[in-house]
Design an enzyme around this catalytic site. Sequence first.
Site, PDB file in Angstrom:
ATOM      1  N   TYR A 144       0.848  -1.180   0.000  1.00  0.00           N
ATOM      2  CA  TYR A 144       0.000   0.000   0.000  1.00  0.00           C
ATOM      3  C   TYR A 144       0.886   1.234   0.000  1.00  0.00           C
ATOM      4  CZ  TYR A 144      -3.334   3.526   1.674  1.00  0.00           C
ATOM      5  OH  TYR A 144      -4.107   4.652   1.802  1.00  0.00           O
ATOM      6  N   ASP A 239       9.276   2.459  -0.299  1.00  0.00           N
ATOM      7  CA  ASP A 239       8.279   3.176   0.489  1.00  0.00           C
ATOM      8  C   ASP A 239       8.491   2.767   1.944  1.00  0.00           C
ATOM      9  OD1 ASP A 239       6.121   4.120   1.857  1.00  0.00           O
ATOM     10  OD2 ASP A 239       4.607   3.375   0.449  1.00  0.00           O
ATOM     11  N   LYS A 267       4.534   9.018   8.594  1.00  0.00           N
ATOM     12  CA  LYS A 267       4.243   8.460   9.910  1.00  0.00           C
ATOM     13  C   LYS A 267       5.233   8.918  11.001  1.00  0.00           C
ATOM     14  CE  LYS A 267       1.052   5.160   8.166  1.00  0.00           C
ATOM     15  NZ  LYS A 267       0.995   4.267   7.043  1.00  0.00           N
TER      16      LYS A 267
HETATM   17  C1  LIG Z   1       0.399   4.797   5.617  1.00  0.00           C
HETATM   18  C2  LIG Z   1       1.155   4.500   4.416  1.00  0.00           C
HETATM   19  C3  LIG Z   1       1.162   5.363   3.307  1.00  0.00           C
HETATM   20  C4  LIG Z   1       0.253   6.551   3.199  1.00  0.00           C
HETATM   21  O1  LIG Z   1       0.519   7.523   4.156  1.00  0.00           O
HETATM   22  P1  LIG Z   1      -0.637   8.590   4.501  1.00  0.00           P
HETATM   23  O2  LIG Z   1       0.050   9.531   5.443  1.00  0.00           O
HETATM   24  O3  LIG Z   1      -1.747   7.810   5.103  1.00  0.00           O
HETATM   25  O4  LIG Z   1      -1.022   9.250   3.243  1.00  0.00           O
HETATM   26  C5  LIG Z   1       2.017   5.097   2.265  1.00  0.00           C
HETATM   27  N1  LIG Z   1       2.814   4.029   2.290  1.00  0.00           N
HETATM   28  C6  LIG Z   1       2.825   3.160   3.322  1.00  0.00           C
HETATM   29  C7  LIG Z   1       3.760   2.002   3.310  1.00  0.00           C
HETATM   30  C8  LIG Z   1       1.968   3.350   4.400  1.00  0.00           C
HETATM   31  O5  LIG Z   1       1.934   2.458   5.392  1.00  0.00           O
END
Ligand SMILES: *Cc1c(COP(=O)(O)O)cnc(C)c1O
Length: 427
Positions: A144, A239, A267
């Site tokens: 994701y 990511d 995060k």
């Molecule tokens: C949470 C998450 C996102 C998206 O971040 P948001 O601040 O919710 O837009 C992207 N990549 C990963 C791996 C995530 O866990």
Amino acid sequence: MNNAKSSEAWRRSQKFIPGGVNSPVRNFSKVGGNPLFIQRGQGAKIYDIDGNEYIDYVASWGPLILGHAHPHILQAIRGAMENGTSFGAPTELETELAEMIVNAVPSIEIVRLVNSGTEATMSAIRVARGYTARDKIIKIDGCYHGHVDYLLAKAGSGIATFGLSDSAGVPADFARNTLTVPFNDAEVVRQTIEANPDQIACVILEPIMGNMGIIPPQEGYLQGLREITAQHGVVLIFDEVITGFRVAYGGAQSLYGVTPDMTCLGKIIGGGMPVGAYGGKKEIMQQVAPEGEVYQAGTLSGNPLAVSAGIATLKTLAEPDVYDQLESTAQALAEGLFDATISNGIDAFHSRVGSMLMLYFTGAEVVDADGARTSDVDRFNRYFWGMLERGVYIAPSQFEAGFVSLVHSEADVEGTVRSANEALSRL
Ligand SMILES: *Cc1c(COP(=O)(O)O)cnc(C)c1O
């Protein structure tokens, strides 16, 4: 468990907000029932508006590695706030956070701050496309990357399928340039790149999958991707929105010793405030406006309150023994949960990297998204409610990770394992 006030609050929120929530997974629709409305958090605990106390393993979905209402973070936000909340002009705070990120994360030579993980992945891919002058991207089934149109693609049957969108409202034309392949298979990435010569801009993945539970990379997988992408001039993007500053101060790339071309963060680097970041090699990041031709902007990017919370978080994480402590707490918890499933005769697959952990209700070994999908979701849902009734707040989905924070104590771990034993014995 009395949750009359939460039920009432949810009835009201649904009148004004879709599903009553501002991000879908907060709704308990997957586990069936009403979401809890939270009043406050302190350390490892959260308290709902009915006055119930829970040991929290959601941690705002990852950011709160220091726990709730950490004094360093509150102090940093208060300090920044006294000077005003936003200027739309550079502040030295932004440089301070950027420098800390560059010094911590091996692949990042320069970095742009944004407001969310979604913005970070969306922008990094735009830069990779600008840099390579190619349109197609490869993503991994089950990873994701936020709610970017063309990243909501899912795999159809077979490998390397052209992206079908996982969401209504995404034009087929947008998803068409997204090729989806399974995790932990470097060979299929090679085949996909070779089948689309000079067309693939980037490969984007979570180096440790964290949005289908926790799925670590098998030995050699990340190294394989590094070699293949380098051979074909494809930008490799990690990511690390979850794993950055979580599995190690330098993220998964420092843990596994594989350096991508670009990295996305979010995060933890906001300490509970909205911050994201993307960065990488200078040569690539020089494409970003105003230096280069790839446009990306944000009215509130680098917001001083948010950046201050991030700086305070990273400073605290840079103290000695932090990651050892996270490791030993998470290890104790994982062992306790493992024993609890064994002694209750429950088919389970346990997965953990550092302070991220997962209990899948499946007898299969989980190495990719299809493996995770073999989980018995109904069984998880009963476990979820069993835990909640016993004062343990885990994510309301079989496929969301649990996060241990620095403030989880031995007593919290023991209490959680006791609750798990009781909950599992009633499945
Ligand atoms: C949470 C998450 C996102 C998206 O971040 P948001 O601040 O919710 O837009 C992207 N990549 C990963 C791996 C995530 O866990």
